[in-house]
Design an enzyme around this catalytic site. Structure first.
Site, PDB file in Angstrom:
ATOM      1  N   LYS A  73      36.093  36.799 -42.496  1.00 49.36           N
ATOM      2  CA  LYS A  73      37.217  37.402 -41.765  1.00 49.36           C
ATOM      3  C   LYS A  73      37.036  38.913 -41.706  1.00 49.36           C
ATOM      4  O   LYS A  73      37.247  39.542 -40.663  1.00 49.36           O
ATOM      5  CB  LYS A  73      38.545  37.027 -42.424  1.00 49.36           C
ATOM      6  CG  LYS A  73      38.916  35.574 -42.161  1.00 49.36           C
ATOM      7  CD  LYS A  73      40.051  35.067 -43.042  1.00 49.36           C
ATOM      8  CE  LYS A  73      40.245  33.566 -42.815  1.00 49.36           C
ATOM      9  NZ  LYS A  73      41.225  32.973 -43.726  1.00 49.36           N
ATOM     10  N   GLN A 106      45.066  34.145 -48.565  1.00 46.26           N
ATOM     11  CA  GLN A 106      44.091  33.059 -48.498  1.00 46.26           C
ATOM     12  C   GLN A 106      44.569  31.883 -49.350  1.00 46.26           C
ATOM     13  O   GLN A 106      44.899  32.050 -50.522  1.00 46.26           O
ATOM     14  CB  GLN A 106      42.727  33.573 -48.977  1.00 46.26           C
ATOM     15  CG  GLN A 106      41.609  32.570 -48.843  1.00 46.26           C
ATOM     16  CD  GLN A 106      41.312  32.193 -47.397  1.00 46.26           C
ATOM     17  OE1 GLN A 106      41.220  33.044 -46.518  1.00 46.26           O
ATOM     18  NE2 GLN A 106      41.176  30.900 -47.138  1.00 46.26           N
ATOM     19  N   ASP A 159      48.834  34.373 -39.831  1.00 49.24           N
ATOM     20  CA  ASP A 159      48.436  32.966 -39.933  1.00 49.24           C
ATOM     21  C   ASP A 159      49.452  32.058 -39.234  1.00 49.24           C
ATOM     22  O   ASP A 159      49.182  30.883 -39.004  1.00 49.24           O
ATOM     23  CB  ASP A 159      48.318  32.536 -41.405  1.00 49.24           C
ATOM     24  CG  ASP A 159      46.881  32.588 -41.906  1.00 49.24           C
ATOM     25  OD1 ASP A 159      45.962  32.502 -41.077  1.00 49.24           O
ATOM     26  OD2 ASP A 159      46.692  32.709 -43.129  1.00 49.24           O
TER      27      ASP A 159
END
Ligand code: NAD
Length: 281
Positions: free
Chosen positions: A53, A97, A120
């Site tokens: 990422k 994460q 997200d």
């Protein structure tokens, strides 16, 4: 029929090029888009995802702040650190994460991210907007699947779509995006009876389970579109949830694994960061 390949690497590059253009425009206005990535513990797979990422972000001109916390970090500590990022106007996107260590409640953590920084798309407000419309920040993997479906040129209105898997991060949001595109959607899951007959009826099949070869090629309807989200390691090789070779004999379009949905997920994450930064201006 031999399927055409939905090339996520190529389409992902196009999405990233559009994002880079938006980032240039933001920087020209004095805004440096910034993504904060929070990693708790030392899960090796998570470390790889976070590194990838960071690399993609750098490619499109997005700054990243890496917050690496030890596995024994308490939930209260983690919530405190997220609170700091939430209040920092130079941070436009916050990504935690997953998975988190067992002693941390992921739902409480995801709710601590302000919806406008939730790149997200997992916050209940963003999930709610996805259901009610219009969507705000959309979860990256299903958003990437929709872009790939769009590339087939097939109008989804009235098509029968089967989503296999009902997770909060893939299956459920995917089903809602297909519904918003006017498909007739069935969600299959671990308790579904007679999956083969559902898949046989489907014009669009999205497999998001995490079991290699669960969806048999022989189940695929002639001319269907097959999107394989699954990522499974078998004898050191990555494979999806669909029997690729046999399914490709019948489908009109199919995503490979690797090189299908995976690159789209990360591209859509960068797109969400650009959108969050634009909305903050
Ligand atoms: P998950 O484990 O949270 O959910 C799996 C779902 O599959 C569950 O809803 C379960 O009900 C369903 N399921 C289990 N057995 C089934 C069966 N026999 N028949 C029908 N449904 C069944 O997984 P997830 O997070 O949604 O991820 C699914 C897969 O997608 C994994 O392989 C994961 O690695 C992959 N993934 C890929 C990307 C990407 O970018 N390509 C992103 C996220 C997840």
């Amino acid at each position: 029929m031999t399927a055409r390949i939905l090339d996520g690497r190529a389409v992902g590059r196009e999405v990233l090029a559009e994002v880079a253009e938006r980032v240039r425009a933001l920087r020209a206005r004095g805004v440096a888009p910034r993504l904060a990535v929070v990693l708790v513990g030392d899960d090796p797979a998570s470390a790889v995802y976070v590194r990838n990422k960071g690399r993609r972000a750098a490619e499109v001109g997005i700054d990243t702040v890496d917050l690496r916390l030890p596995a024994e970090t308490t939930e209260a500590d983690l919530l405190g650190r997220i609170g700091e990022l939430a209040g920092d106007p130079s941070v436009h996107g916050i990504l935690v994460q997953l998975p988190l260590p067992a002693h941390v409640d992921p739902q409480r953590v995801l709710r601590a991210i302000p919806p406008e920084k939730d790149v997200d798309g997992f916050h209940p407000q963003n999930m709610g907007q996805l259901v009610l419309g219009p969507p705000a920040l959309v979860p990256c993997t299903p958003a990437g699947c929709m872009i790939l479906l769009d590339r087939t040129g097939i109008d989804l209105a009235g098509k029968r779509a089967v989503v296999v898997g009902r997770s909060n991060i893939v299956g459920k949001p995917m089903a809602h995006l297909l519904l918003a595109a006017d498909a007739t959607v069935t969600i299959a899951h671990s308790r579904t009876r007679d999956l083969p007959s559902l898949v046989r009826e489907a014009d669009v099949v999205v497999a998001a389970v995490g079991r290699p070869g669960l969806v048999k090629g022989a189940w695929i309807r002639e001319g269907a579109v097959v999107v394989d989200v699954g990522i499974n390691r078998v004898d050191g090789k990555l494979v999806g949830d669909v029997e690729f070779a046999a399914a490709a004999e019948r489908a009109a379009w199919i995503t490979p694994v690797p090189g299908g949905v995976g690159p789209m997920t990360i591209a859509c994450l960068m797109r969400n960061v650009a959108a969050a930064a634009e909305a903050a201006v």
